[in-house]
Design an enzyme around this catalytic site. Sequence first.
Site, PDB file in Angstrom:
ATOM      1  N   CYS A   1      28.783  28.071 -30.616  1.00 20.26           N
ATOM      2  CA  CYS A   1      29.194  27.877 -32.001  1.00 20.26           C
ATOM      3  C   CYS A   1      29.417  26.425 -32.330  1.00 20.26           C
ATOM      4  O   CYS A   1      29.413  25.547 -31.468  1.00 20.26           O
ATOM      5  CB  CYS A   1      30.463  28.666 -32.311  1.00 20.26           C
ATOM      6  SG  CYS A   1      31.918  27.972 -31.550  1.00 20.26           S
TER       7      CYS A   1
ATOM      8  N   GLY B   1      24.804  27.822 -33.910  1.00 23.63           N
ATOM      9  CA  GLY B   1      25.024  29.259 -34.020  1.00 23.63           C
ATOM     10  C   GLY B   1      24.451  29.793 -35.311  1.00 23.63           C
ATOM     11  O   GLY B   1      24.759  29.268 -36.387  1.00 23.63           O
TER      12      GLY B   1
ATOM     13  N   ASN C   1      35.343  26.968 -30.100  1.00 23.37           N
ATOM     14  CA  ASN C   1      34.094  26.718 -29.400  1.00 23.37           C
ATOM     15  C   ASN C   1      34.411  26.609 -27.921  1.00 23.37           C
ATOM     16  O   ASN C   1      35.148  25.729 -27.503  1.00 23.37           O
ATOM     17  CB  ASN C   1      33.453  25.422 -29.910  1.00 23.37           C
ATOM     18  CG  ASN C   1      32.211  25.018 -29.148  1.00 23.37           C
ATOM     19  OD1 ASN C   1      31.856  23.858 -29.098  1.00 23.37           O
ATOM     20  ND2 ASN C   1      31.525  25.976 -28.554  1.00 23.37           N
ATOM     21  N   GLY C   2      33.869  27.514 -27.116  1.00 28.13           N
ATOM     22  CA  GLY C   2      34.119  27.484 -25.688  1.00 28.13           C
ATOM     23  C   GLY C   2      34.197  28.884 -25.111  1.00 28.13           C
ATOM     24  O   GLY C   2      33.738  29.850 -25.720  1.00 28.13           O
TER      25      GLY C   2
ATOM     26  N   CYS D   1      29.957  18.950 -20.814  1.00 25.88           N
ATOM     27  CA  CYS D   1      28.773  19.778 -20.591  1.00 25.88           C
ATOM     28  C   CYS D   1      27.503  18.936 -20.709  1.00 25.88           C
ATOM     29  O   CYS D   1      27.192  18.408 -21.781  1.00 25.88           O
ATOM     30  CB  CYS D   1      28.729  20.922 -21.601  1.00 25.88           C
ATOM     31  SG  CYS D   1      27.232  21.928 -21.471  1.00 25.88           S
TER      32      CYS D   1
ATOM     33  N   TYR E   1      19.932  19.850 -24.458  1.00 29.65           N
ATOM     34  CA  TYR E   1      19.370  20.811 -25.396  1.00 29.65           C
ATOM     35  C   TYR E   1      20.211  21.088 -26.639  1.00 29.65           C
ATOM     36  O   TYR E   1      19.688  21.183 -27.735  1.00 29.65           O
ATOM     37  CB  TYR E   1      19.119  22.139 -24.665  1.00 29.65           C
ATOM     38  CG  TYR E   1      18.581  23.252 -25.539  1.00 29.65           C
ATOM     39  CD1 TYR E   1      17.327  23.145 -26.144  1.00 29.65           C
ATOM     40  CD2 TYR E   1      19.310  24.413 -25.759  1.00 29.65           C
ATOM     41  CE1 TYR E   1      16.826  24.157 -26.945  1.00 29.65           C
ATOM     42  CE2 TYR E   1      18.816  25.435 -26.554  1.00 29.65           C
ATOM     43  CZ  TYR E   1      17.574  25.294 -27.142  1.00 29.65           C
ATOM     44  OH  TYR E   1      17.085  26.300 -27.938  1.00 29.65           O
TER      45      TYR E   1
ATOM     46  N   SER F   1      12.934  20.675 -29.159  1.00 27.63           N
ATOM     47  CA  SER F   1      13.885  20.049 -28.237  1.00 27.63           C
ATOM     48  C   SER F   1      13.206  19.184 -27.183  1.00 27.63           C
ATOM     49  O   SER F   1      13.832  18.293 -26.612  1.00 27.63           O
ATOM     50  CB  SER F   1      14.738  21.118 -27.561  1.00 27.63           C
ATOM     51  OG  SER F   1      13.920  22.067 -26.895  1.00 27.63           O
TER      52      SER F   1
ATOM     53  N   ASP G   1       9.163  19.966 -21.472  1.00 28.00           N
ATOM     54  CA  ASP G   1      10.170  20.853 -22.054  1.00 28.00           C
ATOM     55  C   ASP G   1      11.519  20.489 -21.459  1.00 28.00           C
ATOM     56  O   ASP G   1      11.597  19.789 -20.440  1.00 28.00           O
ATOM     57  CB  ASP G   1       9.822  22.315 -21.770  1.00 28.00           C
ATOM     58  CG  ASP G   1      10.466  23.277 -22.774  1.00 28.00           C
ATOM     59  OD1 ASP G   1      11.221  22.812 -23.651  1.00 28.00           O
ATOM     60  OD2 ASP G   1      10.200  24.496 -22.683  1.00 28.00           O
ATOM     61  N   ASP G   2      12.604  20.991 -22.090  1.00 27.26           N
ATOM     62  CA  ASP G   2      13.941  20.621 -21.626  1.00 27.26           C
ATOM     63  C   ASP G   2      14.447  21.477 -20.484  1.00 27.26           C
ATOM     64  O   ASP G   2      15.328  21.062 -19.729  1.00 27.26           O
ATOM     65  CB  ASP G   2      14.936  20.668 -22.794  1.00 27.26           C
ATOM     66  CG  ASP G   2      14.957  22.033 -23.445  1.00 27.26           C
ATOM     67  OD1 ASP G   2      15.627  22.933 -22.921  1.00 27.26           O
ATOM     68  OD2 ASP G   2      14.284  22.202 -24.474  1.00 27.26           O
TER      69      ASP G   2
ATOM     70  N   CYS H   1      26.473  29.615 -16.495  1.00 29.95           N
ATOM     71  CA  CYS H   1      27.602  28.862 -17.042  1.00 29.95           C
ATOM     72  C   CYS H   1      28.676  29.832 -17.504  1.00 29.95           C
ATOM     73  O   CYS H   1      28.373  30.844 -18.136  1.00 29.95           O
ATOM     74  CB  CYS H   1      27.147  27.998 -18.216  1.00 29.95           C
ATOM     75  SG  CYS H   1      28.509  27.159 -19.046  1.00 29.95           S
TER      76      CYS H   1
ATOM     77  N   CYS I   1      29.998  18.063 -16.253  1.00 32.83           N
ATOM     78  CA  CYS I   1      29.852  19.342 -15.556  1.00 32.83           C
ATOM     79  C   CYS I   1      28.367  19.607 -15.350  1.00 32.83           C
ATOM     80  O   CYS I   1      27.604  19.677 -16.319  1.00 32.83           O
ATOM     81  CB  CYS I   1      30.479  20.479 -16.355  1.00 32.83           C
ATOM     82  SG  CYS I   1      30.232  22.104 -15.595  1.00 32.83           S
TER      83      CYS I   1
END
Length: 467
Positions: free
Chosen positions: A11, A37, A111-112, A245, A251, A292, A354-355, A391, A441
């Site tokens: 989100c 989102g 968010n999380g 992150c 991305y 992306s 690509d990512d 994740c 991370c």
Amino acid sequence: MAMFDKFHEECGVFGIYGHPDAANLTYLGLYALQHRGQESAGIVSTDSKKLYCEKSMGLVADIFTEDRIKKLPGHAAIGHNRYSTTGDSISINIQPILVNFAMGSLAIAHNGNLVNAGILKAELEAYGSIFQSTMDSEVIIHLIAQSRMSNLHERIVDALQHVQGSYSLLLLAEDELIGLRDPHGFRPLVLGELGGAYVLASETCALDLIEATYIREIEPGEMVVINGSGIHSTFPFKRANPSHCIFEFIYFARPDSYVFGQNVYTTRKEFGRQLARETGVQADVVIPVPDSGVPAALGYAEETGIPFGLGLIRNHYIGRTFIEPRQTIRHFGVKIKLNPVKDVLKGKRVVVVDDSIVRGTTSKKIIKMIRNAGASEIHMRISSPPTMYPCYYGIDTPTRQELIASSHSIEEIRKYITADTLGYISLEGVRKVVDKPINYCVACFCGEYPVPFPGERMLQLGLFDKE
């Protein structure tokens, strides 16, 4: 399985305090954060006496008509864009969550992901709490309501002392906007200013759209309280090692945003340069998997001197659902989103950038599409290391069994996707590109999780959605 084989962010959040057009500016902020989102969106506003709420399933521009914005009066507001990570794509799970309790009305946008949400929910229910949704965010509300601290700020801090995981939070009371970031700083949150009003947002691109001035990031473990007397900052939580992150750069974030102190576009382009240094190959053209993959492909092309080309064109006007033809078209899901440019590809040795590769199914279809367009060689290059672990901090990743890199070597993945060669950027290469690499991370690449979680199996039961 989703139509497109990608990770998803959960989100975006946006808040503003001290502006007469707060709801409309929040709508614009959410519009800028739509990439974070697309499932649903909501806005809660306040006129100092009451909180007003409007939310619905769908895209921001479709939900918030002029009439709905008029139902959101006041000088402060928070908003939320949601991506659902499980099957619970239902209206009861739309944020912000608005509740009334002993200390008045309170709205929360999160968010999380809380890794101990299942345990906390069981404990709260044992003491009589009744949950209305399947979101881990609701746990925070119940913890605030049950806290015995004397004021709202203390209750919020008390509640968050019990949670583990990631959160960038916005809370709105009758005459106060509160923003918090978890002590590890997994998810981004920035502070801006607009004509004397303060703005909080997931990314700087939301500030750009409303022409707000960027001030700074909210620090990991920081709580900011914005009210009639200004902005006040405290650090009420125990310090922790930063764990930003890395996928925000790879991305999630918009290329024009600054997150964790770096420009996303520049960082992605440098990933491409580093990828080229590590996995260079003789070829005629470098093409991205749009959108992306574009910055990394540009960096790869510049580093190698191989011409850059748009060999795949993306259809940007696909809704969330579409009617598939009755007569089956092979690989329809990918073909409706991407189409090859034969003049760019025919007879060429092609580097495709690509990512990431998640399950590998989409990469396989894209390579077949490019080969059918006449490419003589296809060299797949990925601007992130192999994703081997799921994740638990707010990204919608498949289980480890579904991540192709968790059980296949790079050569085995190459054979599966049918590329002539396959190369990934190394984890060491990624760390060379970002500032202060120790602060990131990278658990999805190496399995070293910065926050312990109570068993992978419990989290995969789906008691809560990640937000």
